[in-house]
Write a protein that holds these residues in place. Structure first.
Motif, PDB file in Angstrom:
ATOM      1  N   THR A 169     -68.726 -13.501  61.229  1.00 15.65           N
ATOM      2  CA  THR A 169     -70.184 -13.320  61.171  1.00 15.65           C
ATOM      3  C   THR A 169     -70.846 -14.606  60.678  1.00 15.65           C
ATOM      4  OG1 THR A 169     -69.759 -11.035  60.598  1.00 15.65           O
ATOM      5  CG2 THR A 169     -72.014 -11.805  60.293  1.00 15.65           C
ATOM      6  N   ALA A 201     -66.138 -10.968  58.082  1.00  9.69           N
ATOM      7  CA  ALA A 201     -67.354 -11.675  57.654  1.00  9.69           C
ATOM      8  C   ALA A 201     -67.265 -13.179  57.945  1.00  9.69           C
ATOM      9  CB  ALA A 201     -67.604 -11.440  56.166  1.00  9.69           C
ATOM     10  N   LYS A 228     -69.368  -5.778  53.638  1.00  6.23           N
ATOM     11  CA  LYS A 228     -69.410  -4.339  53.424  1.00  6.23           C
ATOM     12  C   LYS A 228     -68.975  -3.589  54.688  1.00  6.23           C
ATOM     13  CE  LYS A 228     -72.497  -0.937  51.435  1.00  6.23           C
ATOM     14  NZ  LYS A 228     -73.921  -0.612  51.350  1.00  6.23           N
ATOM     15  N   SER A 229     -69.456  -4.052  55.833  1.00  9.16           N
ATOM     16  CA  SER A 229     -69.161  -3.272  57.039  1.00  9.16           C
ATOM     17  C   SER A 229     -67.796  -3.576  57.643  1.00  9.16           C
ATOM     18  CB  SER A 229     -70.266  -3.440  58.078  1.00  9.16           C
ATOM     19  OG  SER A 229     -70.276  -4.755  58.543  1.00  9.16           O
ATOM     20  N   LYS A 283     -73.277 -10.255  52.591  1.00 13.47           N
ATOM     21  CA  LYS A 283     -72.962  -9.006  51.901  1.00 13.47           C
ATOM     22  C   LYS A 283     -72.803  -7.865  52.902  1.00 13.47           C
ATOM     23  CE  LYS A 283     -74.516  -9.870  47.237  1.00 13.47           C
ATOM     24  NZ  LYS A 283     -75.707  -9.975  46.410  1.00 13.47           N
ATOM     25  N   GLN A 284     -73.725  -7.795  53.876  1.00 12.30           N
ATOM     26  CA  GLN A 284     -73.647  -6.731  54.882  1.00 12.30           C
ATOM     27  C   GLN A 284     -72.355  -6.841  55.675  1.00 12.30           C
ATOM     28  OE1 GLN A 284     -77.111  -6.862  57.377  1.00 12.30           O
ATOM     29  NE2 GLN A 284     -78.332  -5.679  55.914  1.00 12.30           N
ATOM     30  N   ALA A 285     -72.010  -8.071  56.054  1.00 10.15           N
ATOM     31  CA  ALA A 285     -70.818  -8.272  56.882  1.00 10.15           C
ATOM     32  C   ALA A 285     -69.560  -7.883  56.109  1.00 10.15           C
ATOM     33  CB  ALA A 285     -70.737  -9.728  57.327  1.00 10.15           C
ATOM     34  N   ASN A 341     -81.522 -14.915  53.155  1.00 15.91           N
ATOM     35  CA  ASN A 341     -81.038 -14.414  54.451  1.00 15.91           C
ATOM     36  C   ASN A 341     -79.527 -14.552  54.569  1.00 15.91           C
ATOM     37  OD1 ASN A 341     -83.666 -13.993  55.136  1.00 15.91           O
ATOM     38  ND2 ASN A 341     -83.822 -15.651  56.618  1.00 15.91           N
ATOM     39  N   LYS A 366     -77.774 -11.978  52.338  1.00 14.60           N
ATOM     40  CA  LYS A 366     -77.923 -10.626  52.878  1.00 14.60           C
ATOM     41  C   LYS A 366     -76.911 -10.415  54.014  1.00 14.60           C
ATOM     42  CE  LYS A 366     -81.334  -8.592  55.357  1.00 14.60           C
ATOM     43  NZ  LYS A 366     -82.651  -8.877  55.932  1.00 14.60           N
ATOM     44  N   GLU A 367     -76.850 -11.350  54.942  1.00 16.80           N
ATOM     45  CA  GLU A 367     -75.915 -11.246  56.069  1.00 16.80           C
ATOM     46  C   GLU A 367     -74.477 -11.190  55.570  1.00 16.80           C
ATOM     47  OE1 GLU A 367     -76.286 -10.809  59.210  1.00 16.80           O
ATOM     48  OE2 GLU A 367     -78.423 -11.197  59.471  1.00 16.80           O
TER      49      GLU A 367
END
Ligand code: HEC
Length: 194
Positions: free
Chosen positions: A66, A63, A56-57, A52-54, A46, A49-50
């Motif tokens: 985040t 991040a 990326k976005s 990498k997403q943070a 988890n 995942k958070e």
């Protein structure tokens, strides 16, 4: 002769009994270790995942925020769902809430010794059943290796935007200066056993 044999037996039994108080039977211990490993796999998954997403976005500096907001929630959600206490800790923490207790410090130091002796980090773990405040707890820790992506926020030199963000959120940050292959910290989980 007889007496000494007798007292040896007594003594051995005494030791055995006191060790028994703190040792789970093998099956219960294996089950607890299995649960701890699964839980940590979910927790680590988890978090990654958070992260990498943070990145990326919104990029690395974004991040940081985040992580700041989500990392504690991910741990407390998993604790609520599983009945285990789930957290991360380190000898050099970013969030002071993650500071190790005495037992965790000992285990983290033991991990450092094992790393220095050449043991790979991927399966480095340790478990023990301990009493704390009158409760019997099964405790388990697993080392967290430093990978390349971690250096963006835990490395020796970080981007100036990232540094600004870290300085403002974590004025007491100790979690920088790491290299690939260092132990960044450890997952630490525990649950009460009867
Ligand atoms: C985008 C920046 C960022 C990246 C990349 C990052 N971290 Fe972190 N890390 C943080 C932040 C922020 C915290 C503090 C979270 C909090 O407040 O609970 C933290 C906390 C931690 C902690 C908890 C102990 C402490 O110091 O408070 C560990 C362990 C950790 N990170 C390991 C890693 C590992 C391993 C990687 C690479 C897979 C990684 N981090 C990548 C920002 C990052």
């Amino acid at each position: 002769m007889k007496t000494s044999t007798f007292s040896t037996i007594l003594c051995a039994c005494g030791l055995f009994t006191s060790a028994q108080v703190l040792a789970l039977d093998a099956a219960t211990q294996d089950e607890a270790i299995g649960q701890a490993r699964q839980l940590i796999q979910r927790y680590g998954g988890n978090l990654k995942k958070e992260l990498k997403q943070a990145i990326k976005s919104g990029g690395v500096a974004q991040a940081v925020e985040t992580c700041h907001l989500k990392a504690p929630d991910i741990a407390s959600d998993l604790s609520d769902q599983s009945g285990w206490t789930v957290r991360r800790t380190s000898l050099k923490v970013r969030n002071l809430e993650d500071a190790p207790d005495r037992w965790e410090t000992r285990v983290l130091e033991q991990f450092e010794q094992r790393r220095k002796a050449g043991e790979p980090l991927d399966h480095m773990d340790y478990s023990e059943t301990v009493t704390r405040n009158g409760k019997t707890l099964f405790r388990y820790m697993k080392a967290i290796p430093t990978g390349k992506i971690c250096l963006k926020c835990h490395g020796e030199s970080v981007d100036s935007q990232v540094e600004k963000q870290l300085d403002s959120l974590y004025p007491f940050d100790q979690a920088r200066g790491f290299h690939v292959g260092d132990i960044r910290g450890a997952f630490s989980v525990s649950k009460e056993v009867k």
